[in-house]
Design a protein around this motif. Structure first.
Motif, PDB file in Angstrom:
ATOM      1  N   PHE A   1       0.888  -1.156   0.000  1.00  0.00           N
ATOM      2  CA  PHE A   1       0.000   0.000   0.000  1.00  0.00           C
ATOM      3  C   PHE A   1       0.923   1.201   0.000  1.00  0.00           C
ATOM      4  O   PHE A   1       1.651   1.441   0.968  1.00  0.00           O
ATOM      5  N   ALA A   2       0.950   1.950  -1.096  1.00  0.00           N
ATOM      6  CA  ALA A   2       1.972   2.974  -1.305  1.00  0.00           C
ATOM      7  C   ALA A   2       1.989   4.008  -0.183  1.00  0.00           C
ATOM      8  O   ALA A   2       0.968   4.264   0.476  1.00  0.00           O
ATOM      9  N   ALA A   3       3.158   4.617   0.012  1.00  0.00           N
ATOM     10  CA  ALA A   3       3.347   5.553   1.121  1.00  0.00           C
ATOM     11  C   ALA A   3       2.768   6.929   0.841  1.00  0.00           C
ATOM     12  O   ALA A   3       2.692   7.762   1.741  1.00  0.00           O
ATOM     13  N   HIS A   4       2.378   7.195  -0.398  1.00  0.00           N
ATOM     14  CA  HIS A   4       1.799   8.489  -0.749  1.00  0.00           C
ATOM     15  C   HIS A   4       0.333   8.294  -1.136  1.00  0.00           C
ATOM     16  O   HIS A   4       0.001   7.427  -1.934  1.00  0.00           O
ATOM     17  N   TYR A   5      -0.518   9.108  -0.574  1.00  0.00           N
ATOM     18  CA  TYR A   5      -1.956   8.978  -0.765  1.00  0.00           C
ATOM     19  C   TYR A   5      -2.542  10.360  -1.025  1.00  0.00           C
ATOM     20  O   TYR A   5      -1.855  11.384  -0.902  1.00  0.00           O
ATOM     21  N   ARG A   6      -3.823  10.403  -1.345  1.00  0.00           N
ATOM     22  CA  ARG A   6      -4.508  11.667  -1.578  1.00  0.00           C
ATOM     23  C   ARG A   6      -5.821  11.662  -0.802  1.00  0.00           C
ATOM     24  O   ARG A   6      -6.463  10.607  -0.638  1.00  0.00           O
ATOM     25  N   ILE A   7      -6.228  12.851  -0.321  1.00  0.00           N
ATOM     26  CA  ILE A   7      -7.539  13.038   0.303  1.00  0.00           C
ATOM     27  C   ILE A   7      -8.281  14.078  -0.519  1.00  0.00           C
ATOM     28  O   ILE A   7      -7.790  15.178  -0.741  1.00  0.00           O
ATOM     29  N   MET A   8      -9.445  13.699  -1.001  1.00  0.00           N
ATOM     30  CA  MET A   8     -10.185  14.538  -1.932  1.00  0.00           C
ATOM     31  C   MET A   8     -11.643  14.622  -1.513  1.00  0.00           C
ATOM     32  O   MET A   8     -12.208  13.654  -0.987  1.00  0.00           O
ATOM     33  N   ASP A   9     -12.252  15.766  -1.733  1.00  0.00           N
ATOM     34  CA  ASP A   9     -13.672  15.941  -1.434  1.00  0.00           C
ATOM     35  C   ASP A   9     -14.503  15.267  -2.528  1.00  0.00           C
ATOM     36  O   ASP A   9     -14.364  15.578  -3.707  1.00  0.00           O
ATOM     37  N   VAL A  10     -15.331  14.325  -2.112  1.00  0.00           N
ATOM     38  CA  VAL A  10     -16.216  13.612  -3.046  1.00  0.00           C
ATOM     39  C   VAL A  10     -17.622  13.642  -2.463  1.00  0.00           C
ATOM     40  O   VAL A  10     -17.895  13.018  -1.434  1.00  0.00           O
ATOM     41  N   GLY A  11     -18.508  14.390  -3.085  1.00  0.00           N
ATOM     42  CA  GLY A  11     -19.887  14.451  -2.608  1.00  0.00           C
ATOM     43  C   GLY A  11     -20.008  15.005  -1.211  1.00  0.00           C
ATOM     44  O   GLY A  11     -20.737  14.471  -0.380  1.00  0.00           O
ATOM     45  N   ASN A  12     -19.232  16.047  -0.905  1.00  0.00           N
ATOM     46  CA  ASN A  12     -19.265  16.725   0.395  1.00  0.00           C
ATOM     47  C   ASN A  12     -18.723  15.888   1.542  1.00  0.00           C
ATOM     48  O   ASN A  12     -19.063  16.112   2.704  1.00  0.00           O
ATOM     49  N   GLU A  13     -17.888  14.898   1.227  1.00  0.00           N
ATOM     50  CA  GLU A  13     -17.179  14.171   2.270  1.00  0.00           C
ATOM     51  C   GLU A  13     -15.765  13.871   1.794  1.00  0.00           C
ATOM     52  O   GLU A  13     -15.504  13.737   0.593  1.00  0.00           O
ATOM     53  N   ASP A  14     -14.844  13.801   2.745  1.00  0.00           N
ATOM     54  CA  ASP A  14     -13.472  13.467   2.385  1.00  0.00           C
ATOM     55  C   ASP A  14     -13.375  11.999   1.989  1.00  0.00           C
ATOM     56  O   ASP A  14     -14.040  11.140   2.567  1.00  0.00           O
ATOM     57  N   ARG A  15     -12.540  11.739   1.008  1.00  0.00           N
ATOM     58  CA  ARG A  15     -12.306  10.373   0.550  1.00  0.00           C
ATOM     59  C   ARG A  15     -10.794  10.140   0.489  1.00  0.00           C
ATOM     60  O   ARG A  15     -10.077  10.913  -0.151  1.00  0.00           O
ATOM     61  N   LEU A  16     -10.318   9.112   1.176  1.00  0.00           N
ATOM     62  CA  LEU A  16      -8.912   8.733   1.120  1.00  0.00           C
ATOM     63  C   LEU A  16      -8.688   7.850  -0.098  1.00  0.00           C
ATOM     64  O   LEU A  16      -9.439   6.904  -0.330  1.00  0.00           O
ATOM     65  N   MET A  17      -7.641   8.154  -0.864  1.00  0.00           N
ATOM     66  CA  MET A  17      -7.332   7.385  -2.062  1.00  0.00           C
ATOM     67  C   MET A  17      -5.875   6.938  -2.013  1.00  0.00           C
ATOM     68  O   MET A  17      -4.980   7.743  -1.749  1.00  0.00           O
ATOM     69  N   GLY A  18      -5.663   5.652  -2.212  1.00  0.00           N
ATOM     70  CA  GLY A  18      -4.316   5.099  -2.206  1.00  0.00           C
ATOM     71  C   GLY A  18      -4.183   4.022  -3.259  1.00  0.00           C
ATOM     72  O   GLY A  18      -5.153   3.652  -3.929  1.00  0.00           O
ATOM     73  N   PHE A  19      -2.969   3.510  -3.406  1.00  0.00           N
ATOM     74  CA  PHE A  19      -2.744   2.485  -4.430  1.00  0.00           C
ATOM     75  C   PHE A  19      -1.639   1.537  -3.987  1.00  0.00           C
ATOM     76  O   PHE A  19      -0.890   1.806  -3.041  1.00  0.00           O
ATOM     77  N   GLY A  20      -1.543   0.435  -4.693  1.00  0.00           N
ATOM     78  CA  GLY A  20      -0.467  -0.521  -4.491  1.00  0.00           C
ATOM     79  C   GLY A  20      -0.134  -1.178  -5.813  1.00  0.00           C
ATOM     80  O   GLY A  20      -0.970  -1.225  -6.719  1.00  0.00           O
ATOM     81  N   THR A  21       1.090  -1.664  -5.949  1.00  0.00           N
ATOM     82  CA  THR A  21       1.504  -2.294  -7.205  1.00  0.00           C
ATOM     83  C   THR A  21       2.169  -3.636  -6.928  1.00  0.00           C
ATOM     84  O   THR A  21       2.701  -3.882  -5.845  1.00  0.00           O
ATOM     85  N   GLY A  22       2.123  -4.474  -7.925  1.00  0.00           N
ATOM     86  CA  GLY A  22       2.816  -5.743  -7.897  1.00  0.00           C
ATOM     87  C   GLY A  22       3.152  -6.146  -9.316  1.00  0.00           C
ATOM     88  O   GLY A  22       2.726  -5.495 -10.281  1.00  0.00           O
ATOM     89  N   SER A  23       3.929  -7.198  -9.485  1.00  0.00           N
ATOM     90  CA  SER A  23       4.320  -7.661 -10.812  1.00  0.00           C
ATOM     91  C   SER A  23       3.733  -9.037 -11.091  1.00  0.00           C
ATOM     92  O   SER A  23       3.681  -9.892 -10.207  1.00  0.00           O
ATOM     93  N   LYS A  24       3.278  -9.196 -12.324  1.00  0.00           N
ATOM     94  CA  LYS A  24       2.840 -10.501 -12.824  1.00  0.00           C
ATOM     95  C   LYS A  24       3.637 -10.794 -14.082  1.00  0.00           C
ATOM     96  O   LYS A  24       3.252 -10.404 -15.178  1.00  0.00           O
ATOM     97  N   GLY A  25       4.784 -11.432 -13.901  1.00  0.00           N
ATOM     98  CA  GLY A  25       5.670 -11.617 -15.037  1.00  0.00           C
ATOM     99  C   GLY A  25       6.200 -10.270 -15.505  1.00  0.00           C
ATOM    100  O   GLY A  25       6.778  -9.512 -14.727  1.00  0.00           O
TER     101      GLY A  25
END
Length: 203
Positions: A128-152
């Motif tokens: 779960f990546a160390a950098h994330y974003r918090i954005m207003d979505v429909g008058n509420e805060d939403r935390l957004m994050g990502f993660g990566t992996g390799s498949k071949g």
């Protein structure tokens, strides 16, 4: 953070240092209280018990206790140092690192509770990546994050959105990027309509 091995050898790259969290609290009388604690990951506890480095360094060459130049990139036994980001969400506190599970902490004492899969949103050890974003979505805060992996040769990209009341993902999206398995995603940008990632070249 810790910038040397348990045997006293200085790390080549400070990004390989074990993480430390800092908390400053302010009282009503104008005083302040400072608290700091190491993030006691399982990897760090294993090394403390062994009295030496056991894992490869991510940004330096190999295990600091071994003089081989062959690791990394050939050794992928990296240490989760939990040293890159701090996240406070839904009254939960986490230390983040690019290539592994977050580590949950007590938000008041900073004591490490342990590796955490965000209510089973992640597999054990999944990033779960160390950098994330918090954005207003429909008058509420939403935390957004990502993660990566390799498949071949392909990249497996997962995007998570969390509502304010829980660390259980509100939504999860998975994309497979063909022949991008060796790209390194460090951060991202979020707009009302898009997630934007820059694929950094390796060489």
């Amino acid at each position: 953070a810790i910038f040397e091995t348990l045997s006293g050898q200085k790390l080549i790259q400070p990004f390989d240092g074990d993480g430390m969290a800092v908390r400053i609290s302010f009282a009503g009388d104008g005083s302040a209280r400072f608290t700091n604690r190491l993030i006691m990951t399982d990897n760090l506890k294993e090394e403390m018990e062994a009295g030496k480095s056991l894992y490869a360094a991510t940004f330096s060459r190999g295990n600091p206790n071994r003089k081989s130049i062959l690791s990394p990139p050939f050794s992928l036994n990296f240490k989760n140092v939990a040293n890159t980001g701090i996240l406070l969400w839904a009254n939960e506190l986490y230390a983040l690192w690019e290539q592994g599970n977050p580590h949950k902490m007590d938000p008041h004492t900073l004591e490490t509770i342990g590796s955490d899969t965000l209510m089973d949103a992640l597999n054990q050890g999944e990033p779960f990546a160390a950098h994330y974003r918090i954005m207003d979505v429909g008058n509420e805060d939403r935390l957004m994050g990502f993660g990566t992996g390799s498949k071949g040769l392909d990249m497996d990209l997962r995007i998570f959105e969390f509502k304010p009341e829980a660390m259980s993902p509100h939504s999860t999206r998975r994309e497979v990027l063909p022949k991008k398995g060796f790209a390194f995603l460090h951060d991202f940008v979020v707009t009302p309509d898009y997630y934007i990632f820059h694929l950094n070249p390796i060489v």
